[in-house]
Design a protein around this motif. Sequence first.
Motif, PDB file in Angstrom:
ATOM      1  N   VAL A 138       0.832  -1.184   0.022  1.00  0.00           N
ATOM      2  CA  VAL A 138       0.040  -0.011   0.253  1.00  0.00           C
ATOM      3  C   VAL A 138       0.906   1.413   0.021  1.00  0.00           C
ATOM      4  CG1 VAL A 138      -1.715   1.292   1.355  1.00  0.00           C
ATOM      5  CG2 VAL A 138      -1.761  -1.010   1.407  1.00  0.00           C
ATOM      6  N   PHE A 139       0.831   2.072  -1.184  1.00  0.00           N
ATOM      7  CA  PHE A 139       1.510   3.278  -1.068  1.00  0.00           C
ATOM      8  C   PHE A 139       1.036   4.690  -0.838  1.00  0.00           C
ATOM      9  CE2 PHE A 139       0.812   2.812  -5.580  1.00  0.00           C
ATOM     10  CZ  PHE A 139       0.634   4.114  -6.029  1.00  0.00           C
ATOM     11  N   ALA A 140      -0.552   4.551  -0.841  1.00  0.00           N
ATOM     12  CA  ALA A 140      -1.169   5.696  -0.653  1.00  0.00           C
ATOM     13  C   ALA A 140      -2.542   5.524  -0.059  1.00  0.00           C
ATOM     14  CB  ALA A 140      -1.505   6.504  -1.834  1.00  0.00           C
ATOM     15  N   ILE A 141      -2.955   6.043   1.217  1.00  0.00           N
ATOM     16  CA  ILE A 141      -3.994   5.814   1.682  1.00  0.00           C
ATOM     17  C   ILE A 141      -4.577   7.136   2.108  1.00  0.00           C
ATOM     18  CG2 ILE A 141      -3.410   5.109   3.699  1.00  0.00           C
ATOM     19  CD1 ILE A 141      -6.032   3.549   3.883  1.00  0.00           C
ATOM     20  N   ASP A 142      -5.826   7.593   2.078  1.00  0.00           N
ATOM     21  CA  ASP A 142      -6.269   9.088   2.731  1.00  0.00           C
ATOM     22  C   ASP A 142      -7.795   8.935   2.996  1.00  0.00           C
ATOM     23  OD1 ASP A 142      -5.900  11.035   4.229  1.00  0.00           O
ATOM     24  OD2 ASP A 142      -4.043  11.989   2.946  1.00  0.00           O
ATOM     25  N   VAL A 143      -8.091   9.716   3.732  1.00  0.00           N
ATOM     26  CA  VAL A 143      -9.631   9.942   4.024  1.00  0.00           C
ATOM     27  C   VAL A 143      -9.930  11.433   4.360  1.00  0.00           C
ATOM     28  CG1 VAL A 143     -11.632   9.372   5.303  1.00  0.00           C
ATOM     29  CG2 VAL A 143     -10.357   7.325   4.800  1.00  0.00           C
ATOM     30  N   GLU A 144     -10.998  11.935   3.700  1.00  0.00           N
ATOM     31  CA  GLU A 144     -11.133  13.283   3.707  1.00  0.00           C
ATOM     32  C   GLU A 144     -11.463  13.602   5.241  1.00  0.00           C
ATOM     33  OE1 GLU A 144     -15.115  15.948   2.605  1.00  0.00           O
ATOM     34  OE2 GLU A 144     -14.785  14.229   1.647  1.00  0.00           O
ATOM     35  N   PRO A 145     -10.784  14.639   5.853  1.00  0.00           N
ATOM     36  CA  PRO A 145     -10.586  14.835   7.436  1.00  0.00           C
ATOM     37  C   PRO A 145     -12.005  14.938   7.963  1.00  0.00           C
ATOM     38  CG  PRO A 145      -9.004  16.142   6.156  1.00  0.00           C
ATOM     39  CD  PRO A 145      -9.707  15.549   5.018  1.00  0.00           C
ATOM     40  N   ASP A 146     -13.048  15.511   7.463  1.00  0.00           N
ATOM     41  CA  ASP A 146     -14.388  15.410   8.269  1.00  0.00           C
ATOM     42  C   ASP A 146     -14.960  14.103   8.220  1.00  0.00           C
ATOM     43  OD1 ASP A 146     -13.977  18.152   8.890  1.00  0.00           O
ATOM     44  OD2 ASP A 146     -15.257  18.771   7.224  1.00  0.00           O
ATOM     45  N   GLY A 177     -11.274   4.190   6.399  1.00  0.00           N
ATOM     46  CA  GLY A 177      -9.819   3.696   5.859  1.00  0.00           C
ATOM     47  C   GLY A 177      -9.740   2.237   6.226  1.00  0.00           C
ATOM     48  N   ALA A 178     -10.433   1.796   7.280  1.00  0.00           N
ATOM     49  CA  ALA A 178     -10.766   0.420   7.423  1.00  0.00           C
ATOM     50  C   ALA A 178     -11.232  -0.250   6.357  1.00  0.00           C
ATOM     51  CB  ALA A 178     -11.080  -0.034   8.852  1.00  0.00           C
ATOM     52  N   ARG A 179     -12.235   0.057   5.799  1.00  0.00           N
ATOM     53  CA  ARG A 179     -12.788  -0.696   4.771  1.00  0.00           C
ATOM     54  C   ARG A 179     -12.278  -0.461   3.318  1.00  0.00           C
ATOM     55  NH1 ARG A 179     -19.115  -0.161   4.077  1.00  0.00           N
ATOM     56  NH2 ARG A 179     -19.717  -0.712   5.915  1.00  0.00           N
ATOM     57  N   LEU A 180     -11.583   0.524   3.130  1.00  0.00           N
ATOM     58  CA  LEU A 180     -10.540   0.581   1.919  1.00  0.00           C
ATOM     59  C   LEU A 180      -9.412  -0.282   2.022  1.00  0.00           C
ATOM     60  CD1 LEU A 180     -10.328   4.648   1.710  1.00  0.00           C
ATOM     61  CD2 LEU A 180     -11.089   3.064  -0.331  1.00  0.00           C
ATOM     62  N   LEU A 181      -8.756  -0.371   3.226  1.00  0.00           N
ATOM     63  CA  LEU A 181      -7.721  -1.448   3.585  1.00  0.00           C
ATOM     64  C   LEU A 181      -8.293  -2.697   3.281  1.00  0.00           C
ATOM     65  CD1 LEU A 181      -4.688  -1.566   4.002  1.00  0.00           C
ATOM     66  CD2 LEU A 181      -5.349  -1.896   6.666  1.00  0.00           C
ATOM     67  N   ALA A 182      -9.328  -3.251   3.767  1.00  0.00           N
ATOM     68  CA  ALA A 182     -10.028  -4.668   3.792  1.00  0.00           C
ATOM     69  C   ALA A 182     -10.373  -4.857   2.228  1.00  0.00           C
ATOM     70  CB  ALA A 182     -11.315  -4.609   4.558  1.00  0.00           C
ATOM     71  N   ALA A 183     -10.563  -3.661   1.299  1.00  0.00           N
ATOM     72  CA  ALA A 183     -10.906  -4.040   0.053  1.00  0.00           C
ATOM     73  C   ALA A 183      -9.700  -4.256  -0.654  1.00  0.00           C
ATOM     74  CB  ALA A 183     -11.566  -2.855  -0.432  1.00  0.00           C
ATOM     75  N   ILE A 184      -8.315  -3.380  -0.472  1.00  0.00           N
ATOM     76  CA  ILE A 184      -7.200  -3.808  -1.268  1.00  0.00           C
ATOM     77  C   ILE A 184      -6.556  -5.117  -0.721  1.00  0.00           C
ATOM     78  CG2 ILE A 184      -5.564  -2.509   0.202  1.00  0.00           C
ATOM     79  CD1 ILE A 184      -4.446  -1.177  -2.588  1.00  0.00           C
ATOM     80  N   CYS A 185      -6.682  -5.513   0.551  1.00  0.00           N
ATOM     81  CA  CYS A 185      -6.148  -6.768   1.042  1.00  0.00           C
ATOM     82  C   CYS A 185      -7.124  -7.866   0.339  1.00  0.00           C
ATOM     83  CB  CYS A 185      -6.305  -6.929   2.521  1.00  0.00           C
ATOM     84  SG  CYS A 185      -4.971  -5.678   3.317  1.00  0.00           S
ATOM     85  N   ALA A 186      -8.256  -7.770   0.096  1.00  0.00           N
ATOM     86  CA  ALA A 186      -9.131  -8.843  -0.559  1.00  0.00           C
ATOM     87  C   ALA A 186      -8.516  -8.868  -2.071  1.00  0.00           C
ATOM     88  CB  ALA A 186     -10.408  -8.339  -0.581  1.00  0.00           C
ATOM     89  N   GLY A 187      -8.243  -7.770  -2.604  1.00  0.00           N
ATOM     90  CA  GLY A 187      -7.603  -7.967  -4.087  1.00  0.00           C
ATOM     91  C   GLY A 187      -6.380  -8.421  -3.932  1.00  0.00           C
TER      92      GLY A 187
END
Length: 172
Positions: free
Chosen positions: A104-112, A119-129
């Motif tokens: 993983v070389f980039a991850i970010d979530v809109e501050p608000d 972020g957890a959902r994004l990481l889970a999705a990329i890990c599934a891939g």
Amino acid sequence: MPTLAAPTRRARAPARRARAPRADADAVTTRPARRSDLPQVIAIDAAVTGIAKPAYWQAVFRRYGNGGQAGRQFLVADADGRVRGFIIGEVRDWEFGSPPCGWVFAIDVEPDFRLAGIGARLLAAICAGFRRAGVTTVRTLLARENTLILSFFRSQGMMAAPVIPLEMDLEA
């Protein structure tokens, strides 16, 4: 002996800053990034880093977007029809003598919208891939002083890897 002051009115609590609307966790979907998502990705990155980098993000999209090539992923978290976060990574084969693994070389979530599980959902999705690509390990690199992202990755179960990054100042 101290004197007791006459009872006074209780001080008003300071006004709380209005919270931005948060995404309903069930309404957040992760999907591959589209070219039309780039302005929102650029805006999230600029809000966090303070630097707008449209040319950089165009190049990243060319390499990782549109489903990328095998092993490459550029995913976004969509909530209420808006991109609220993104993650980018790829499978790297046999780098530095280690078996293929996801990076993983980039991850970010809109501050608000942080603390809403995006972020957890994004990481889970990329890990599934990464799992679908046949790898069983995911890695990342981050600046040691970036305690926010370090805390996030640790909360997701990541720990120190068996590799040591080295660098050399070329200006010396």
